[in-house]
Design an enzyme around this catalytic site. Structure first.
Site, PDB file in Angstrom:
ATOM      1  N   GLU A  78       0.865  -0.595  -4.797  1.00  0.00           N
ATOM      2  CA  GLU A  78      -0.311   0.276  -4.947  1.00  0.00           C
ATOM      3  C   GLU A  78       0.165   1.708  -4.853  1.00  0.00           C
ATOM      4  OE1 GLU A  78      -3.813   2.725  -3.426  1.00  0.00           O
ATOM      5  OE2 GLU A  78      -1.835   2.475  -2.551  1.00  0.00           O
ATOM      6  N   ASP A 123      -1.142   6.142  -5.755  1.00  0.00           N
ATOM      7  CA  ASP A 123      -2.233   7.079  -6.077  1.00  0.00           C
ATOM      8  C   ASP A 123      -1.741   8.061  -7.119  1.00  0.00           C
ATOM      9  OD1 ASP A 123      -3.961   6.384  -3.556  1.00  0.00           O
ATOM     10  OD2 ASP A 123      -1.920   6.726  -2.829  1.00  0.00           O
ATOM     11  N   HIS A 170       0.823  -1.207   0.000  1.00  0.00           N
ATOM     12  CA  HIS A 170       0.000   0.000   0.000  1.00  0.00           C
ATOM     13  C   HIS A 170       0.862   1.264   0.000  1.00  0.00           C
ATOM     14  CE1 HIS A 170      -2.741   2.856   2.365  1.00  0.00           C
ATOM     15  NE2 HIS A 170      -3.327   2.683   1.193  1.00  0.00           N
ATOM     16  N   GLU A 228      -4.401   3.714  -8.236  1.00  0.00           N
ATOM     17  CA  GLU A 228      -5.633   4.384  -7.797  1.00  0.00           C
ATOM     18  C   GLU A 228      -5.734   5.773  -8.410  1.00  0.00           C
ATOM     19  OE1 GLU A 228      -6.458   4.767  -3.559  1.00  0.00           O
ATOM     20  OE2 GLU A 228      -8.117   6.119  -4.015  1.00  0.00           O
ATOM     21  N   HIS A 248      -0.665  10.862  -2.534  1.00  0.00           N
ATOM     22  CA  HIS A 248      -1.972  10.481  -1.999  1.00  0.00           C
ATOM     23  C   HIS A 248      -2.881  11.664  -1.678  1.00  0.00           C
ATOM     24  CE1 HIS A 248      -4.820   9.394   1.220  1.00  0.00           C
ATOM     25  NE2 HIS A 248      -4.932   8.263   0.547  1.00  0.00           N
TER      26      HIS A 248
HETATM   27  O1  G3P Z   1      -5.825   0.697  -2.308  1.00  0.00           O
HETATM   28  C1  G3P Z   1      -6.689   0.998  -1.299  1.00  0.00           C
HETATM   29  C2  G3P Z   1      -6.381   2.232  -0.542  1.00  0.00           C
HETATM   30  O2  G3P Z   1      -5.253   2.834  -1.054  1.00  0.00           O
HETATM   31  C3  G3P Z   1      -7.496   3.205  -0.529  1.00  0.00           C
HETATM   32  O3  G3P Z   1      -7.336   4.157   0.434  1.00  0.00           O
HETATM   33  O4  G3P Z   1      -6.791   6.384   1.223  1.00  0.00           O
HETATM   34  O5  G3P Z   1      -5.042   4.685   1.159  1.00  0.00           O
HETATM   35  O6  G3P Z   1      -5.860   5.676  -0.937  1.00  0.00           O
HETATM   36  P1  G3P Z   1      -6.198   5.270   0.466  1.00  0.00           P
HETATM   37 CA    CA Z   2      -4.633   4.482  -2.524  1.00  0.00          CA
END
Ligand code: G3P
Ligand code: CA
Length: 283
Positions: A68, A70, A41, A142, A83
């Protein structure tokens, strides 16, 4: 007659071989058997500053199957990996991501907030990330607040195409968002790439009708861990989708999610998930 049986057997062995090759064609499948997808993450963000090369490299060294991250857009239209809507929490700068050019964003220190040893970390651009990792690790991308960035779905698809990630083995790249409309739009633009809908915690859970609707354009439903139970996993599977909940940051949660049959999970500590798989492999 024997010749006929021989030919049928030979053809079956040949077809089995093709299927096996397909099943293992991703260079990035994890472990020796079908096991949980291990998703780091924002990288291995329990050990290094989130969404930086340090955290992604760490995740890869740990043998996470996926990173993962953003993506958002800079003032001059470049996709960047960060993020929050502002740079305040994770850099030494201030202000909204969308208010700064890529150059201005990359002048910031994106590591010291976590620890001094990471003071050289920068905010990566999406292109730099693909340049460094495409073909080396699976990607869970994401689209963060996509409504703020009209056209981000097309731009993401174009970039994936540039790095030949539109023709990877199934699920090697997954594009997800909390914004269902954006996921639907991305699926329309690039149906060859898997998609996921993220679902925030809500006390009443996810209604069946909504899951059915999501199944029309998504391959994954990725809820907050607090929503997860065995019934939901079964419902998602019955609709032909998979589920990788977020964020499993302690061993108890990791173990619980595995027990209810999830397909993988998203964690700041990918090693917790890998430990579990290794234990299973030892049996
Ligand atoms: O991939 C799931 C997670 O990243 C979603 O929440 O806030 O960490 O982007 P967040
Ligand atoms: Ca995320």
């Amino acid at each position: 007659m024997y010749r006929y049986i021989f030919l049928v057997l030979a053809a079956s062995v040949f077809l089995w071989g093709i299927n096996e090759a397909r099943g293992t064609s991703s260079k990035y499948t994890q472990g020796e058997e079908k096991e949980l997808l291990t998703i780091a993450h924002r990288g291995a963000s329990g050990y290094a500053p989130e969404n930086t090369f340090a955290s992604f490299d760490k995740a890869i060294r740990m043998k996470a199957g996926y990173i993962e991250f953003d993506i958002q857009r800079s003032r001059d239209g470049k996709l960047v990996v960060i993020h929050d809507p502002s740079v305040d929490r994770t850099t030494n700068g201030r202000g909204p991501v969308s208010g700064k050019s890529l150059k201005e964003l990359q002048e910031l220190d994106a590591g010291s907030w976590f620890s001094e040893e990471f003071s050289n970390e920068k905010i990566p651009s999406f292109e730099e990330l693909l340049n460094r990792y495409a073909g080396k690790v699976n990607l869970l991308i994401e689209l963060k607040n996509p409504a703020v960035y009209p056209g981000i779905e097309e731009e993401t698809a174009d970039m994936l195409k540039k790095y030949h990630l539109d023709r990877q083995p199934k699920d090697a790249v997954i594009v997800q968002s909390f914004d269902k409309r954006s996921v639907k739009n991305f699926h329309k633009i690039m149906p060859s790439v898997s998609t996921g809908v993220l679902v925030k915690f809500r006390p009443l859970g996810i209604p069946g009708w909504q899951l059915k609707e999501i199944a029309r354009y998504a391959d994954f439903v990725n809820p907050n861990k607090g929503l997860m139970n065995e019934q939901l996993v079964k419902q998602i599977h019955r609709l032909g989708m998979k589920t990788i909940p977020y964020t499993a940051n302690d061993r108890e949660t990791v173990s619980y999610l595995q027990s209810i049959g999830v397909d993988g999970m998203i964690s700041n500590y990918p090693d917790y998930i890998l430990e579990l798989s290794n234990k299973r492999n030892e049996k």
